[in-house]
Design a protein around this motif. Sequence first.
Motif, PDB file in Angstrom:
ATOM      1  N   ALA A  76       0.866  -1.170   0.000  1.00 12.84           N
ATOM      2  CA  ALA A  76       0.000   0.000   0.000  1.00 12.84           C
ATOM      3  C   ALA A  76       0.907   1.226   0.000  1.00 12.84           C
ATOM      4  N   MET A  77       0.447   2.277  -0.638  1.00 17.78           N
ATOM      5  CA  MET A  77       1.300   3.458  -0.816  1.00 17.78           C
ATOM      6  C   MET A  77       0.640   4.689  -0.208  1.00 17.78           C
ATOM      7  N   GLY A  78       1.473   5.581   0.263  1.00 20.49           N
ATOM      8  CA  GLY A  78       0.963   6.817   0.838  1.00 20.49           C
ATOM      9  C   GLY A  78       1.782   8.010   0.380  1.00 20.49           C
ATOM     10  N   TRP A  79       1.136   9.156   0.398  1.00 19.44           N
ATOM     11  CA  TRP A  79       1.813  10.435   0.210  1.00 19.44           C
ATOM     12  C   TRP A  79       1.689  11.231   1.516  1.00 19.44           C
ATOM     13  N   PHE A  80       2.798  11.804   1.918  1.00 19.74           N
ATOM     14  CA  PHE A  80       2.848  12.630   3.119  1.00 19.74           C
ATOM     15  C   PHE A  80       3.526  13.947   2.754  1.00 19.74           C
ATOM     16  N   ARG A  81       3.390  14.941   3.630  1.00 21.41           N
ATOM     17  CA  ARG A  81       4.077  16.207   3.389  1.00 21.41           C
ATOM     18  C   ARG A  81       4.546  16.799   4.706  1.00 21.41           C
ATOM     19  N   GLN A  82       5.573  17.622   4.585  1.00 19.47           N
ATOM     20  CA  GLN A  82       6.117  18.294   5.761  1.00 19.47           C
ATOM     21  C   GLN A  82       6.428  19.733   5.392  1.00 19.47           C
ATOM     22  N   SER A 127      -4.695   1.611  -1.688  1.00 11.43           N
ATOM     23  CA  SER A 127      -4.513   0.198  -1.398  1.00 11.43           C
ATOM     24  C   SER A 127      -3.628  -0.470  -2.448  1.00 11.43           C
ATOM     25  N   LYS A 128      -3.266  -1.713  -2.176  1.00 15.16           N
ATOM     26  CA  LYS A 128      -2.337  -2.428  -3.040  1.00 15.16           C
ATOM     27  C   LYS A 128      -2.882  -2.570  -4.468  1.00 15.16           C
ATOM     28  N   SER A 129      -4.173  -2.787  -4.578  1.00 12.66           N
ATOM     29  CA  SER A 129      -4.780  -2.950  -5.908  1.00 12.66           C
ATOM     30  C   SER A 129      -5.172  -1.623  -6.546  1.00 12.66           C
ATOM     31  N   GLY A 130      -5.210  -0.582  -5.727  1.00 13.34           N
ATOM     32  CA  GLY A 130      -5.671   0.721  -6.205  1.00 13.34           C
ATOM     33  C   GLY A 130      -7.165   0.917  -6.051  1.00 13.34           C
ATOM     34  N   GLY A 131      -7.847  -0.071  -5.496  1.00 14.31           N
ATOM     35  CA  GLY A 131      -9.293   0.000  -5.395  1.00 14.31           C
ATOM     36  C   GLY A 131      -9.822   0.897  -4.303  1.00 14.31           C
ATOM     37  N   SER A 132      -8.976   1.212  -3.328  1.00 14.59           N
ATOM     38  CA  SER A 132      -9.400   2.068  -2.207  1.00 14.59           C
ATOM     39  C   SER A 132      -8.419   3.215  -2.036  1.00 14.59           C
ATOM     40  N   THR A 133      -8.975   4.397  -1.810  1.00 13.24           N
ATOM     41  CA  THR A 133      -8.142   5.579  -1.603  1.00 13.24           C
ATOM     42  C   THR A 133      -8.631   6.343  -0.378  1.00 13.24           C
ATOM     43  N   TYR A 134      -7.716   7.106   0.213  1.00 12.82           N
ATOM     44  CA  TYR A 134      -8.007   7.835   1.442  1.00 12.82           C
ATOM     45  C   TYR A 134      -7.305   9.187   1.350  1.00 12.82           C
ATOM     46  N   THR A 146       4.054   0.599   2.576  1.00 15.89           N
ATOM     47  CA  THR A 146       3.829  -0.291   3.709  1.00 15.89           C
ATOM     48  C   THR A 146       3.284  -1.612   3.203  1.00 15.89           C
ATOM     49  N   THR A 147       3.657  -2.688   3.870  1.00 19.67           N
ATOM     50  CA  THR A 147       3.110  -4.002   3.509  1.00 19.67           C
ATOM     51  C   THR A 147       1.756  -4.231   4.179  1.00 19.67           C
ATOM     52  N   ASN A 148       1.381  -3.321   5.037  1.00 19.37           N
ATOM     53  CA  ASN A 148       0.093  -3.423   5.722  1.00 19.37           C
ATOM     54  C   ASN A 148      -0.998  -2.729   4.918  1.00 19.37           C
ATOM     55  N   ILE A 149      -2.179  -2.619   5.499  1.00 19.16           N
ATOM     56  CA  ILE A 149      -3.265  -1.917   4.825  1.00 19.16           C
ATOM     57  C   ILE A 149      -2.961  -0.419   4.814  1.00 19.16           C
ATOM     58  N   PRO A 150      -3.550   0.358   3.924  1.00 20.14           N
ATOM     59  CA  PRO A 150      -3.297   1.804   3.904  1.00 20.14           C
ATOM     60  C   PRO A 150      -3.672   2.433   5.243  1.00 20.14           C
ATOM     61  N   THR A 151      -2.855   3.378   5.673  1.00 20.08           N
ATOM     62  CA  THR A 151      -3.081   4.016   6.959  1.00 20.08           C
ATOM     63  C   THR A 151      -2.581   5.449   6.922  1.00 20.08           C
ATOM     64  N   ARG A 152      -3.088   6.264   7.843  1.00 22.61           N
ATOM     65  CA  ARG A 152      -2.638   7.646   7.964  1.00 22.61           C
ATOM     66  C   ARG A 152      -1.417   7.786   8.867  1.00 22.61           C
ATOM     67  N   ARG A 153      -1.058   6.715   9.536  1.00 26.03           N
ATOM     68  CA  ARG A 153       0.023   6.761  10.515  1.00 26.03           C
ATOM     69  C   ARG A 153       1.387   6.762   9.848  1.00 26.03           C
ATOM     70  N   VAL A 154       2.185   7.781  10.146  1.00 22.82           N
ATOM     71  CA  VAL A 154       3.533   7.876   9.592  1.00 22.82           C
ATOM     72  C   VAL A 154       4.361   6.654   9.954  1.00 22.82           C
TER      73      VAL A 154
END
Length: 123
Positions: free
Chosen positions: A33-39, A52-59, A99-107
């Motif tokens: 699963a992939m995330g974008w963050f900013r600072q 998500s890994k398949s691209g089917g879910s976004t947050y 992350t190898t886990n599910i998509p999350t907001r946690r850095v």
Amino acid sequence: QVQLVESGGGLVQAGGSLRLSCAASGRTFSSYAMGWFRQGPGKEREFVAAISKSGGSTYYLDSVKGRFTISRDNAKNTVYLQMNSLKPEDTAVYYCAATTNIPTRRVGAYAYWGQGTQVTVSS
């Protein structure tokens, strides 16, 4: 293990658009699963978007909903962040993460990070 390289940042006027890309190495991109963050200057790193890994879910972070779109192309090992209607408060260094886990907001849930790309929005 995966290595991530961001590109596409730059200077843009308020109301403009940018498209960030994050290219991943390795053959198992679809396992992450992939995330974008900013600072921003003087701020903590914050979640922007995840997919998500398949691209089917976004947050999304509430303040970017309707303006930013995260997507991925598993055949190209790349995740994107399309940013429209940019505001000066979007100015930050943008990072992609995996992350190898599910998509999350946690850095802290993301084990792999790119080096970041600067986005500057002028008023």
